[in-house]
Design an enzyme around this catalytic site. Structure first.
Site, PDB file in Angstrom:
ATOM      1  N   ASN A   9       0.864  -1.184   0.000  1.00 48.98           N
ATOM      2  CA  ASN A   9       0.000   0.000   0.000  1.00 48.98           C
ATOM      3  C   ASN A   9       0.904   1.239   0.000  1.00 48.98           C
ATOM      4  O   ASN A   9       1.624   1.482   0.967  1.00 48.98           O
ATOM      5  CB  ASN A   9      -0.880  -0.058   1.262  1.00 48.98           C
ATOM      6  CG  ASN A   9      -1.792   1.136   1.395  1.00 48.98           C
ATOM      7  OD1 ASN A   9      -1.783   2.037   0.560  1.00 48.98           O
ATOM      8  ND2 ASN A   9      -2.571   1.154   2.473  1.00 48.98           N
ATOM      9  N   LYS A  11       0.060   4.180   0.285  1.00 48.80           N
ATOM     10  CA  LYS A  11      -0.521   5.260   1.102  1.00 48.80           C
ATOM     11  C   LYS A  11      -0.265   6.593   0.405  1.00 48.80           C
ATOM     12  O   LYS A  11      -0.495   6.726  -0.802  1.00 48.80           O
ATOM     13  CB  LYS A  11       0.041   5.216   2.526  1.00 48.80           C
ATOM     14  CG  LYS A  11      -0.276   3.888   3.211  1.00 48.80           C
ATOM     15  CD  LYS A  11      -0.143   3.918   4.703  1.00 48.80           C
ATOM     16  CE  LYS A  11      -0.634   2.590   5.273  1.00 48.80           C
ATOM     17  NZ  LYS A  11      -0.614   2.513   6.706  1.00 48.80           N
ATOM     18  N   HIS A  90      -9.857   0.860   4.696  1.00 52.44           N
ATOM     19  CA  HIS A  90      -8.591   0.943   5.438  1.00 52.44           C
ATOM     20  C   HIS A  90      -8.841   1.788   6.685  1.00 52.44           C
ATOM     21  O   HIS A  90      -9.676   2.702   6.668  1.00 52.44           O
ATOM     22  CB  HIS A  90      -7.502   1.570   4.555  1.00 52.44           C
ATOM     23  CG  HIS A  90      -6.139   1.386   5.137  1.00 52.44           C
ATOM     24  ND1 HIS A  90      -5.663   2.192   6.135  1.00 52.44           N
ATOM     25  CD2 HIS A  90      -5.168   0.462   4.889  1.00 52.44           C
ATOM     26  CE1 HIS A  90      -4.448   1.778   6.470  1.00 52.44           C
ATOM     27  NE2 HIS A  90      -4.123   0.738   5.729  1.00 52.44           N
ATOM     28  N   GLU A 138      -5.822  -5.565  10.302  1.00 50.72           N
ATOM     29  CA  GLU A 138      -4.686  -4.705  10.640  1.00 50.72           C
ATOM     30  C   GLU A 138      -4.958  -4.010  11.971  1.00 50.72           C
ATOM     31  O   GLU A 138      -5.758  -3.072  12.017  1.00 50.72           O
ATOM     32  CB  GLU A 138      -4.499  -3.610   9.579  1.00 50.72           C
ATOM     33  CG  GLU A 138      -4.150  -4.086   8.209  1.00 50.72           C
ATOM     34  CD  GLU A 138      -3.565  -2.972   7.337  1.00 50.72           C
ATOM     35  OE1 GLU A 138      -2.791  -3.297   6.448  1.00 50.72           O
ATOM     36  OE2 GLU A 138      -3.884  -1.773   7.555  1.00 50.72           O
ATOM     37  N   ILE A 143       0.208  -0.249  13.105  1.00 50.31           N
ATOM     38  CA  ILE A 143       0.459   0.288  11.759  1.00 50.31           C
ATOM     39  C   ILE A 143       1.570   1.334  11.803  1.00 50.31           C
ATOM     40  O   ILE A 143       1.573   2.219  12.665  1.00 50.31           O
ATOM     41  CB  ILE A 143      -0.838   0.907  11.166  1.00 50.31           C
ATOM     42  CG1 ILE A 143      -1.849  -0.206  10.881  1.00 50.31           C
ATOM     43  CG2 ILE A 143      -0.536   1.689   9.880  1.00 50.31           C
ATOM     44  CD1 ILE A 143      -3.189   0.278  10.338  1.00 50.31           C
ATOM     45  N   GLY A 178       3.077  -3.384  10.628  1.00 49.25           N
ATOM     46  CA  GLY A 178       4.423  -3.621  11.135  1.00 49.25           C
ATOM     47  C   GLY A 178       5.214  -4.670  10.371  1.00 49.25           C
ATOM     48  O   GLY A 178       6.348  -4.990  10.736  1.00 49.25           O
ATOM     49  N   ALA A 199       3.153  -1.396   4.170  1.00 48.46           N
ATOM     50  CA  ALA A 199       3.425  -0.084   3.582  1.00 48.46           C
ATOM     51  C   ALA A 199       4.836   0.373   3.945  1.00 48.46           C
ATOM     52  O   ALA A 199       5.764   0.287   3.129  1.00 48.46           O
ATOM     53  CB  ALA A 199       2.388   0.934   4.049  1.00 48.46           C
ATOM     54  N   SER A 200       5.037   0.838   5.194  1.00 52.35           N
ATOM     55  CA  SER A 200       6.290   1.526   5.532  1.00 52.35           C
ATOM     56  C   SER A 200       7.540   0.678   5.303  1.00 52.35           C
ATOM     57  O   SER A 200       8.594   1.214   4.962  1.00 52.35           O
ATOM     58  CB  SER A 200       6.243   2.044   6.973  1.00 52.35           C
ATOM     59  OG  SER A 200       5.830   1.037   7.862  1.00 52.35           O
TER      60      SER A 200
HETATM   61  O1  G3P Z   1      -2.255  -1.095   4.529  1.00 48.21           O
HETATM   62  C1  G3P Z   1      -1.021  -1.414   5.076  1.00 48.21           C
HETATM   63  C2  G3P Z   1      -0.795  -0.833   6.384  1.00 48.21           C
HETATM   64  O2  G3P Z   1      -1.748  -0.058   6.997  1.00 48.21           O
HETATM   65  C3  G3P Z   1       0.290  -1.330   7.214  1.00 48.21           C
HETATM   66  O3  G3P Z   1       1.200  -0.282   7.289  1.00 48.21           O
HETATM   67  O4  G3P Z   1       3.382   0.697   7.554  1.00 48.21           O
HETATM   68  O5  G3P Z   1       2.552  -0.955   9.228  1.00 48.21           O
HETATM   69  O6  G3P Z   1       3.198  -1.721   6.958  1.00 48.21           O
HETATM   70  P1  G3P Z   1       2.677  -0.584   7.789  1.00 48.21           P
END
Ligand code: G3P
Length: 225
Positions: A9, A11, A90, A138, A143, A178, A199-200
């Protein structure tokens, strides 16, 4: 195209905008061993979908099917530009249940896959009743952290798999929050998830090629346990 097992994602991360987003997607296409899909910023969806051969998900869609809908995102438009599926609800873009249901139904009419997020195993169960192709759990507090849901909250993964498969064993279960190492991915799949949403870990990585290679290796080892 198979439903991807590792969905990144974008984002609103700077690294995924326009040309940067295409570059990232091409790395996933080349190094991702067929596991990767992406969800770019909505404004870049058409641009990126034209340049890559991996599944692209819109970050949102609305249950509208008319010519006069200024500023809304229509499933029929997404289908027309070659999008594979829609990511709905989301935690950064929550939707009421009725709207999720209507968007799932309309998206299906246009041949789009539906991946709907939930914040907990119990919300995942309610969403599974709406008939999506996939549900992603999630926990919001994880997150954007380096604490992976699959390592820190294995019960969230296993309870979500159980809750969803009690309703319909054909719904694919994703987990996210995470996730950034190969072990995180492998562990999620070993706990029964079909795939991961992240994402991150990719968007903020200093070495994207290595990160993507690691995540793909994690998927390989999780599937061949
Ligand atoms: O949609 C993916 C997300 O919300 C998770 O974000 O940065 O924890 O991988 P992250």
């Amino acid at each position: 195209m198979d439903f991807p097992r590792v969905i990144v994602n974008y984002k609103t991360y700077e690294s995924g905008i326009a040309e940067g987003g295409i570059k990232l997607a091409l790395i996933m296409q080349e190094k991702g061993r067929g596991y990767f899909g992406i969800s770019p910023q909505v404004v870049d969806t058409s641009l990126i979908a034209k340049q890559v051969n991996i599944p692209v998900f819109s970050q949102h869609a609305d249950p509208l099917d008319v010519d006069r809908a200024t500023g809304w995102i229509l499933p029929r438009t997404l289908a027309r530009i070659g999008v594979y599926g829609v990511l709905l609800n989301h935690s950064e873009h929550p939707m009421p249940l009725g709207r999720i249901r209507d968007t799932i139904n309309l998206s299906k009419q246009y041949g789009l896959k539906t991946l709907v997020c939930a914040e907990s195993p119990s919300q995942a169960r309610e969403i599974a009743k709406l008939g999506p192709d996939a549900v992603a759990v999630e926990p919001p507090e994880l997150i954007g952290t380096k604490t992976s849901v699959s390592e820190a909250e294995p019960g969230v993964v296993t309870n979500t798999v159980k809750n969803i498969h009690d309703i319909n064993p054909n719904i694919l279960v994703f987990v996210g929050a995470g996730i950034h190492t190969k072990e995180d991915v492998a562990q999620a799949l070993k706990l029964g998830a079909y795939g991961v949403l992240l994402a991150s870990g990719v968007m903020k990585s200093d070495n994207v090629e290595k990160e993507i290679d690691d995540l793909a290796e994690g998927a390989d080892s999780g599937l061949h346990k």
